[in-house]
Enzyme design. Structure first.
Site, PDB file in Angstrom:
ATOM      1  CB  SER A  72      -0.936   0.001   1.218  1.00 23.35           C
ATOM      2  OG  SER A  72      -0.162   0.007   2.410  1.00 23.35           O
ATOM      3  CB  SER A 122      16.721  -7.987   5.421  1.00 22.04           C
ATOM      4  OG  SER A 122      17.450  -7.700   6.582  1.00 22.04           O
ATOM      5  CE1 TYR A 131      12.875  -2.121  10.556  1.00 19.52           C
ATOM      6  CE2 TYR A 131      15.043  -1.097  10.541  1.00 19.52           C
ATOM      7  CZ  TYR A 131      13.967  -1.639   9.860  1.00 19.52           C
ATOM      8  OH  TYR A 131      13.982  -1.695   8.479  1.00 19.52           O
ATOM      9  CE  LYS A 134      13.149  -4.988   8.375  1.00 22.44           C
ATOM     10  NZ  LYS A 134      12.275  -5.576   7.363  1.00 22.44           N
TER      11      LYS A 134
HETATM   12  P1  NAP Z   1       6.298   2.097   4.267  1.00 20.77           P
HETATM   13  O1  NAP Z   1       6.154   3.059   3.145  1.00 20.77           O
HETATM   14  O2  NAP Z   1       5.907   2.526   5.633  1.00 20.77           O
HETATM   15  O3  NAP Z   1       5.517   0.742   3.878  1.00 20.77           O
HETATM   16  C1  NAP Z   1       5.319  -0.273   4.817  1.00 20.77           C
HETATM   17  C2  NAP Z   1       4.281  -1.256   4.299  1.00 20.77           C
HETATM   18  O4  NAP Z   1       4.122  -2.292   5.271  1.00 20.77           O
HETATM   19  C3  NAP Z   1       2.932  -0.607   4.075  1.00 20.77           C
HETATM   20  O5  NAP Z   1       2.388  -1.037   2.846  1.00 20.77           O
HETATM   21  C4  NAP Z   1       2.099  -1.111   5.235  1.00 20.77           C
HETATM   22  O6  NAP Z   1       0.745  -1.296   4.818  1.00 20.77           O
HETATM   23  C5  NAP Z   1       2.738  -2.487   5.498  1.00 20.77           C
HETATM   24  N1  NAP Z   1       2.457  -2.940   6.858  1.00 20.77           N
HETATM   25  C6  NAP Z   1       2.854  -2.389   8.026  1.00 20.77           C
HETATM   26  N2  NAP Z   1       2.320  -3.054   9.067  1.00 20.77           N
HETATM   27  C7  NAP Z   1       1.560  -4.048   8.525  1.00 20.77           C
HETATM   28  C8  NAP Z   1       0.714  -5.056   9.060  1.00 20.77           C
HETATM   29  N3  NAP Z   1       0.512  -5.210  10.374  1.00 20.77           N
HETATM   30  N4  NAP Z   1       0.092  -5.905   8.201  1.00 20.77           N
HETATM   31  C9  NAP Z   1       0.242  -5.779   6.875  1.00 20.77           C
HETATM   32  N5  NAP Z   1       0.998  -4.830   6.298  1.00 20.77           N
HETATM   33  C10 NAP Z   1       1.634  -3.973   7.120  1.00 20.77           C
HETATM   34  O7  NAP Z   1       7.816   1.610   4.401  1.00 20.77           O
HETATM   35  P2  NAP Z   1       8.862   0.971   3.352  1.00 20.77           P
HETATM   36  O8  NAP Z   1      10.103   1.740   3.528  1.00 20.77           O
HETATM   37  O9  NAP Z   1       8.292   0.827   2.021  1.00 20.77           O
HETATM   38  O10 NAP Z   1       9.084  -0.454   4.042  1.00 20.77           O
HETATM   39  C11 NAP Z   1       9.015  -1.674   3.347  1.00 20.77           C
HETATM   40  C12 NAP Z   1      10.054  -2.635   3.912  1.00 20.77           C
HETATM   41  O11 NAP Z   1      11.357  -2.113   3.638  1.00 20.77           O
HETATM   42  C13 NAP Z   1       9.982  -2.827   5.425  1.00 20.77           C
HETATM   43  O12 NAP Z   1      10.167  -4.192   5.740  1.00 20.77           O
HETATM   44  C14 NAP Z   1      11.163  -1.997   5.937  1.00 20.77           C
HETATM   45  O13 NAP Z   1      11.665  -2.488   7.157  1.00 20.77           O
HETATM   46  C15 NAP Z   1      12.147  -2.182   4.800  1.00 20.77           C
HETATM   47  N6  NAP Z   1      13.198  -1.177   4.749  1.00 20.77           N
HETATM   48  C16 NAP Z   1      12.916   0.143   4.515  1.00 20.77           C
HETATM   49  C17 NAP Z   1      13.935   1.077   4.473  1.00 20.77           C
HETATM   50  C18 NAP Z   1      13.707   2.547   4.207  1.00 20.77           C
HETATM   51  O14 NAP Z   1      14.661   3.329   4.348  1.00 20.77           O
HETATM   52  N7  NAP Z   1      12.532   2.958   3.809  1.00 20.77           N
HETATM   53  C19 NAP Z   1      15.253   0.658   4.690  1.00 20.77           C
HETATM   54  C20 NAP Z   1      15.513  -0.668   4.936  1.00 20.77           C
HETATM   55  C21 NAP Z   1      14.480  -1.584   4.962  1.00 20.77           C
HETATM   56  P3  NAP Z   1      -0.562  -0.984   5.689  1.00 20.77           P
HETATM   57  O15 NAP Z   1      -0.208   0.068   6.689  1.00 20.77           O
HETATM   58  O16 NAP Z   1      -1.575  -0.553   4.670  1.00 20.77           O
HETATM   59  O17 NAP Z   1      -0.914  -2.300   6.290  1.00 20.77           O
END
Ligand code: NAP
Length: 274
Positions: A12, A132, A146, A150
């Site tokens: 989303s 991850s 967090y 990870k």
């Molecule tokens: P984001 O924009 O906040 O997206 C997070 C997604 O996870 C949303 O679609 C949210 O959807 C979903 N989510 C959260 N809690 C949930 C639940 N209980 N059930 C189902 N879905 C859930 O963040 P993002 O950066 O794209 O993160 C995606 C992944 O990348 C994560 O695993 C994060 O740890 C990893 N990551 C991100 C970064 C960064 O810098 N952005 C860096 C390293 C790793 P809903 O709220 O609609 O459920």
């Protein structure tokens, strides 16, 4: 490349949504799961198949898998992407908040993976792509829970790779650096609520500032497309690497973490939150 049946969680927003778009545009059948169904209307418009699923609700997970298997009798690729970060001092974070962090970032995806594995084993093929973080190899202040999830996901994925090699199923770890998504906003307000008024308040304020600089300012982080492209590359690879990393700070921080000592890394990280 033949059309694949793909399930991606956390579709989303951010990395998940961008990856879903990329894969739909490549001609694959993409099931996009998240809690906020209304935020996936754009995916539906371009041919995606949104499903409402809370990754912590077993019934939702079962329903998601059954829907895909009923429709196609198989799942080729699972992308475990849903996740978030709780920040706040260990002393200030309730164990119940910490457990919730593990439920979303590890146990939820583990349950989903368990339900999909019998189908991939029957097919004798499949790819499980776990999102991850460079935070699965390194650490930042106030991010203990967090990073714990990870780091756990990294070890869990490595073990899974060994178990699944005999069945022709690949396990791929993706380690994003700083990617501009909702991630920073989701993390900052609860961190200030936890630690903004405690013995750790100076650190919390410094992290809030660096998080805003990274996630909300132009050039502070990389766009989600960087990770979407990397995931696509891993899907197209006949023999994918076990790990891929990309995005702002990813390569230099992983290099320093790998080749220098803990004390040196501590200094590098703390110099970023002054
Ligand atoms: P984001 O924009 O906040 O997206 C997070 C997604 O996870 C949303 O679609 C949210 O959807 C979903 N989510 C959260 N809690 C949930 C639940 N209980 N059930 C189902 N879905 C859930 O963040 P993002 O950066 O794209 O993160 C995606 C992944 O990348 C994560 O695993 C994060 O740890 C990893 N990551 C991100 C970064 C960064 O810098 N952005 C860096 C390293 C790793 P809903 O709220 O609609 O459920």
């Amino acid at each position: 490349m033949t059309q694949k049946i793909i399930l991606i969680t956390g579709a989303s927003s951010g990395i998940g949504k961008e990856t879903a778009k990329t894969l739909i545009n490549e001609g694959h059948i993409v099931y996009a799961a998240a809690r906020r169904l209304q935020n996936m209307k754009d995916l539906k418009e371009i041919g995606g198949l949104p499903l409402q699923m809370d990754i912590t609700e077993e019934q939702d997970i079962i329903k998601t898998v059954n829907t895909i298997i009923d429709n196609h009798k198989k799942i080729d690729i699972l992308i475990n992407n849903a996740g978030y970060a709780i920040y706040g001092a260990v002393e200030d974070t309730t164990i119940s908040d910490a457990r919730r962090q593990f439920e979303v970032n590890l146990f939820g995806l583990a349950k989903l993976t368990q339900l999909i594995l019998p189908h991939m084993r029957n097919q004798k093929s499949g790819k499980i792509i776990n999102i991850s973080s460079i935070g699965g190899k390194m650490y930042t202040p106030l991010g203990a829970w967090y990073h714990a999830t990870k780091h756990a996901l990294e070890g869990w994925s490595d073990c899974l790779r060994l178990e699944l090699k005999q069945f022709g199923i690949d396990v791929i770890i993706i380690e994003p650096g700083a990617i501009q998504t909702e991630f920073g906003d989701v993390m900052t307000a609860p961190m200030i609520k936890r630690s903004g008024n405690t013995a750790y308040k100076d650190l919390a304020e410094a992290i809030k500032k660096s998080t805003i600089d990274t996630y909300n300012k132009t050039g502070g982080g990389s766009p989600s497309s960087v990770i979407a492209k990397l995931i696509l590359k891993s899907i197209k690879a006949r023999r994918p690497k076990t790990r891929y990393s990309a995005g702002k700070y990813a390569k230099p921080l992983l290099f320093i973490r790998k080749y220098f000592g803990d004390r040196f890394f501590d200094k590098v990280i703390m110099s970023q939150v002054k």
